[in-house]
Design an enzyme around this catalytic site. Structure first.
Site, mmCIF file in Angstrom:
data_model
loop_
_atom_site.group_PDB
_atom_site.id
_atom_site.type_symbol
_atom_site.label_atom_id
_atom_site.label_comp_id
_atom_site.label_asym_id
_atom_site.label_seq_id
_atom_site.Cartn_x
_atom_site.Cartn_y
_atom_site.Cartn_z
ATOM 1 N N ASP A 3 0.933 -1.166 -0.011
ATOM 2 C CA ASP A 3 0.237 0.089 -0.110
ATOM 3 C C ASP A 3 0.947 1.112 0.119
ATOM 4 O O ASP A 3 1.403 1.695 1.005
ATOM 5 C CB ASP A 3 -0.789 0.182 1.306
ATOM 6 C CG ASP A 3 -1.998 1.092 1.377
ATOM 7 O OD1 ASP A 3 -2.497 1.548 0.257
ATOM 8 O OD2 ASP A 3 -2.156 1.726 2.269
ATOM 9 N N GLU B 214 -1.282 -1.241 -4.916
ATOM 10 C CA GLU B 214 -2.394 -0.537 -5.118
ATOM 11 C C GLU B 214 -2.349 0.416 -6.287
ATOM 12 O O GLU B 214 -1.166 1.166 -6.411
ATOM 13 C CB GLU B 214 -2.859 0.262 -3.841
ATOM 14 C CG GLU B 214 -4.020 1.161 -4.028
ATOM 15 C CD GLU B 214 -4.331 1.838 -2.738
ATOM 16 O OE1 GLU B 214 -4.183 3.104 -2.840
ATOM 17 O OE2 GLU B 214 -5.014 1.161 -1.904
ATOM 18 N N ASP C 133 -2.494 1.302 6.911
ATOM 19 C CA ASP C 133 -1.645 0.806 5.948
ATOM 20 C C ASP C 133 -1.157 -0.386 5.879
ATOM 21 O O ASP C 133 -1.219 -1.182 4.529
ATOM 22 C CB ASP C 133 -0.453 1.725 5.874
ATOM 23 C CG ASP C 133 -0.869 3.310 5.930
ATOM 24 O OD1 ASP C 133 -1.328 4.097 4.853
ATOM 25 O OD2 ASP C 133 -0.882 3.592 7.040
#
Length: 183
Positions: free
Chosen positions: A7, A68, A141
């Protein structure tokens, strides 16, 4: 399959390793955050992220890196930092020949919670349940990185079949021969 989920972020870059196959219980192999000081120079922060990602790659030896996909936000400065951290992670994996898969935030949320509009607490709760953890990983996160890895494990078989079908559709087929005649 062992997947390192990332992330991306300049201040906090979530990382999480999940192992397993679709349809079977998954196992968390590691979770954490690569941190950089917000007041540090950009180049130094990117080098720190690279070093952190390299440590995770060395320690966990993933088969795939799931990152991501950066999407446009209102704050261009934030999206630029996220894109830069994402690029560093992709570079580290690509340098080692590790395939990189990109997943959108809504794709990850839908895979893990059933809703592409799920909030962070819902994602954390489902990651906790799916990986049989005692508590949601902190910060968010880290939970998001695990969700990325889970999403990839669950979606990879279908994506691979789709890629194979597309490749077959692009490949010219030999003419079909029937009883000495070409059809």
């Amino acid at each position: 399959m062992r997947v390192l989920g990332v992330d991306p972020g300049l201040t906090r870059c979530g990382v999480g390793v999940v192992e397993g196959v679709a349809g079977r219980p998954l196992t968390m192999r590691g979770v954490g955050v690569v941190r950089t000081p917000a007041d540090a120079e950009l180049g130094s922060r990117l080098v720190a992220i690279e070093a952190g990602i390299e440590r995770w790659l060395d320690e966990h030896r993933p088969e795939v890196l799931a990152v991501e996909r950066v999407f446009s936000q209102h704050n261009v400065r934030t999206v630029m930092g996220t894109a830069q951290a994402s690029a560093v992670a992709m570079l580290c994996a690509s340098r080692r020949g590790i395939p990189v898969a990109l997943h959108t935030p809504s794709e990850v949320k839908a895979a893990v919670t059933g809703s592409g509009r799920a909030d962070k607490p819902q994602v954390g709760a489902m990651v906790t349940r799916l990986l049989r953890l005692d508590a949601p990983p902190k910060p968010a996160d880290a939970a998001d990185a695990l969700a990325l890895a889970i999403c990839h494990i669950w979606r990879a078989p279908a994506q691979n079949r789709l890629q194979q079908a597309l490749q077959q559709a692009r490949t010219p087929h030999a003419p079909h021969v029937t009883k000495g005649r070409t059809a």
